[in-house]
Scaffold this active site. Structure first.
Site, PDB file in Angstrom:
ATOM      1  N   GLU A 183       0.834  -1.210   0.000  1.00 19.93           N
ATOM      2  CA  GLU A 183       0.000   0.000   0.000  1.00 19.93           C
ATOM      3  C   GLU A 183       0.861   1.249   0.000  1.00 19.93           C
ATOM      4  OE1 GLU A 183      -3.095   0.041  -1.158  1.00 19.93           O
ATOM      5  OE2 GLU A 183      -3.729  -1.273   0.472  1.00 19.93           O
ATOM      6  N   ASP A 185       2.904   2.243  -4.898  1.00 19.24           N
ATOM      7  CA  ASP A 185       2.865   2.182  -6.375  1.00 19.24           C
ATOM      8  C   ASP A 185       3.503   3.428  -6.988  1.00 19.24           C
ATOM      9  OD1 ASP A 185       0.647   3.757  -5.602  1.00 19.24           O
ATOM     10  OD2 ASP A 185      -0.677   2.934  -7.146  1.00 19.24           O
ATOM     11  N   SER A 238     -25.697   7.411 -17.268  1.00 20.71           N
ATOM     12  CA  SER A 238     -25.436   6.305 -16.349  1.00 20.71           C
ATOM     13  C   SER A 238     -26.723   5.545 -16.101  1.00 20.71           C
ATOM     14  CB  SER A 238     -24.894   6.866 -15.032  1.00 20.71           C
ATOM     15  OG  SER A 238     -25.191   5.986 -13.983  1.00 20.71           O
ATOM     16  N   GLY A 254     -17.128   4.777  -3.262  1.00 18.55           N
ATOM     17  CA  GLY A 254     -16.723   5.337  -1.970  1.00 18.55           C
ATOM     18  C   GLY A 254     -16.263   4.303  -0.961  1.00 18.55           C
ATOM     19  N   ALA A 255     -16.102   3.052  -1.389  1.00 20.81           N
ATOM     20  CA  ALA A 255     -15.712   1.998  -0.446  1.00 20.81           C
ATOM     21  C   ALA A 255     -14.223   1.687  -0.531  1.00 20.81           C
ATOM     22  CB  ALA A 255     -16.532   0.735  -0.709  1.00 20.81           C
ATOM     23  N   SER A 271     -11.934   1.027  -5.695  1.00 16.36           N
ATOM     24  CA  SER A 271     -11.537   1.511  -7.028  1.00 16.36           C
ATOM     25  C   SER A 271     -12.666   1.511  -8.046  1.00 16.36           C
ATOM     26  CB  SER A 271     -10.360   0.698  -7.579  1.00 16.36           C
ATOM     27  OG  SER A 271      -9.226   1.013  -6.876  1.00 16.36           O
ATOM     28  N   SER A 272     -13.805   2.029  -7.643  1.00 12.09           N
ATOM     29  CA  SER A 272     -14.887   2.176  -8.626  1.00 12.09           C
ATOM     30  C   SER A 272     -14.462   3.143  -9.724  1.00 12.09           C
ATOM     31  CB  SER A 272     -16.173   2.650  -7.947  1.00 12.09           C
ATOM     32  OG  SER A 272     -15.957   3.866  -7.289  1.00 12.09           O
ATOM     33  N   GLU A 326      -6.794  10.249 -14.694  1.00 18.61           N
ATOM     34  CA  GLU A 326      -7.129  10.559 -13.305  1.00 18.61           C
ATOM     35  C   GLU A 326      -6.207  11.647 -12.734  1.00 18.61           C
ATOM     36  OE1 GLU A 326      -8.564   7.325 -11.093  1.00 18.61           O
ATOM     37  OE2 GLU A 326      -8.426   8.385  -9.182  1.00 18.61           O
ATOM     38  N   ASP A 344      -4.347   0.726  -9.312  1.00 16.12           N
ATOM     39  CA  ASP A 344      -5.767   0.392  -9.465  1.00 16.12           C
ATOM     40  C   ASP A 344      -6.119   0.122 -10.932  1.00 16.12           C
ATOM     41  OD1 ASP A 344      -5.678   1.037  -6.806  1.00 16.12           O
ATOM     42  OD2 ASP A 344      -6.682   2.976  -7.040  1.00 16.12           O
TER      43      ASP A 344
HETATM   44  C1  GLA Z   1      -5.254   4.722  -4.092  1.00 16.62           C
HETATM   45  C2  GLA Z   1      -4.496   5.074  -5.369  1.00 16.62           C
HETATM   46  C3  GLA Z   1      -3.481   3.997  -5.728  1.00 16.62           C
HETATM   47  C4  GLA Z   1      -2.600   3.636  -4.542  1.00 16.62           C
HETATM   48  C5  GLA Z   1      -3.437   3.400  -3.282  1.00 16.62           C
HETATM   49  C6  GLA Z   1      -2.586   3.209  -2.051  1.00 16.62           C
HETATM   50  O1  GLA Z   1      -6.061   3.597  -4.307  1.00 16.62           O
HETATM   51  O2  GLA Z   1      -5.398   5.221  -6.438  1.00 16.62           O
HETATM   52  O3  GLA Z   1      -2.709   4.413  -6.824  1.00 16.62           O
HETATM   53  O4  GLA Z   1      -1.617   4.615  -4.308  1.00 16.62           O
HETATM   54  O5  GLA Z   1      -4.338   4.465  -3.035  1.00 16.62           O
HETATM   55  O6  GLA Z   1      -1.828   2.042  -2.165  1.00 16.62           O
END
Ligand code: GLA
Length: 378
Positions: free
Chosen positions: A31, A34, A65, A116-117, A120-121, A154, A166
């Site tokens: 975590e 990246d 949507s 929001g969870a 990675s939506s 993004e 993500d």
């Molecule tokens: C978010 C970012 C990722 C990564 C994580 C933490 O999800 O989109 O690129 O940095 O936080 O690991």
């Protein structure tokens, strides 16, 4: 014709040409590294976002949507550039912009990754659109190129300085495996993650908390890592060892030292987790997951009370390991648990939340699922 394609036709008055689909993710370990050219070990969840797309001859981008069907967002294709209007639509516009699309397109999105969870939506949305456009216009981009393009969308269009994890896992994941991703060159290795065979389950706990720090806090952590790298004259955290960090501690601030200690130790934990998985050693994996949480909580300070309580309650109720996942300051935690313990662990977390007066958490489970795909619909 699928219901989504029929809705597309009803909405835009012509047929959909392609369908792109992409999943959300959880991260087993690795975590906040990246963006430091580290290694990460995420997997795709079963929940996906779909995008049906067709060209139009009006020079317009129209976005709708399935979840909010009575409004269509419309913009001239020549106005699709950073700073344009749009809310969630910016994730879609950013991809159109970063892929260099100049033809008008109509897009209907159907999102099934809980928003929001911390699952990675947004990456699922970006990647479903990118896969669809790649097929529609025969762009021929590789998955690595699409990962870079969606990250650029993004970073530069939405304005969130995220790393590449993500989008990469959403595009490249393989069913049944976690994806060991080298965030420097985007090379990957599939690492079998068969929890079910070991009588285990990965419980995903959505804290339902979203702290205001999310955006600024993320950028600040990333800036700290970049500052350490600049002061040490190295190209990324990947090239730092614990020994060098300790020897040169006086050259950086105390908070930079803690951020760097997380990055260096987390990269090592990912490597150790891969070895543990290859040995089917889930006890060791659990320990590494716990160490990751402690490092994120104490050195990187991106956890929050709701995440810590979820982690502590699941460990007290018998989880092998538990930690926050994603950017932090809210979102989800994971717990590696025995299948038989699932209800008692959920109850323990619910009770701990009730005792603190927190909103009730949501629970998910998911097996490692396949990455994005796209095909022509007619
Ligand atoms: C978010 C970012 C990722 C990564 C994580 C933490 O999800 O989109 O690129 O940095 O936080 O690991």
């Amino acid at each position: 014709m699928t219901a989504l394609e029929a809705n597309f036709q009803a909405l835009f008055g012509h047929k959909a040409e392609v369908l792109g689909q992409a999943p959300g993710r959880v991260n087993l370990i690795g975590e906040h590294i990246d963006y430091s050219e580290g290694f990460v070990l995420p997997f795709a969840i079963a929940d996906r976002t779909s995008a049906v797309i067709a060209r139009n001859n009006d020079g317009l981008v129209r976005i709708a949507s399935q979840q909010r069907r009575n409004s269509i967002f419309t913009i001239d294709i020549i106005d699709v550039k950073p700073g344009s209007s749009g809310e969630w639509e910016k994730y879609v516009l950013g991809v159109i912009w970063s892929l260099g699309i100049t033809n008008g397109v109509d897009i209907l999105v159907d999102g099934h990754v809980p928003a929001g969870a911390g699952l990675s939506s947004s990456a699922a949305l970006e990647c479903s659109v990118a896969m669809g456009l790649n097929t529609l216009f025969n762009l021929g981009f590789s998955l690595e190129e699409l990962a870079r393009a969606t990250q650029k969308a993004e970073n530069d269009y939405v304005g969130m300085p995220c790393g590449i994890m993500d989008q990469s896992v959403s595009l490249m994941a393989k069913a049944g495996s976690a994806l060991l991703l080298d965030c420097r060159d985007l090379s990957t290795e599939s690492v079998p993650f068969d929890v079910a065979a070991a009588g285990l389950e990965l419980l995903i706990i959505d804290t339902q908390a979203h702290h205001a720090l999310v955006d600024g806090g993320y950028a600040e952590r990333r800036a700290s890592c970049e500052s350490v790298v600049a002061k040490f004259g190295i190209s990324s955290m990947r090239h730092l060892t614990m020994q060098v960090l300790n020897e040169r501690k006086s050259e950086i601030s105390q908070s930079e030292y803690l951020r760097a200690r997380h990055a260096v130790s987390e990269i090592q934990r990912v490597k150790d987790a891969v070895a543990a998985l290859r040995n089917n050693d889930f006890i060791e994996l659990g320990k590494l997951i716990n160490q990751s949480h402690i490092s994120l909580r104490d050195d990187y300070t991106v956890s929050c009370i709701e995440l810590d309580i979820a982690v502590d309650a699941s460990l007290a109720a018998g989880a092998l390991g538990s930690r926050m996942v994603g950017g932090g300051f809210g979102g989800s935690a994971i717990a590696l648990i025995k299948v038989d313990d699932i209800e008692s662990i959920k109850d323990a977390i619910r009770s701990a939340y009730a005792a603190k007066g927190f909103k009730a958490p949501r629970f998910f489970t998911s097996l490692p699922s396949a990455g994005a795909e796209a095909h022509r619909t007619h």
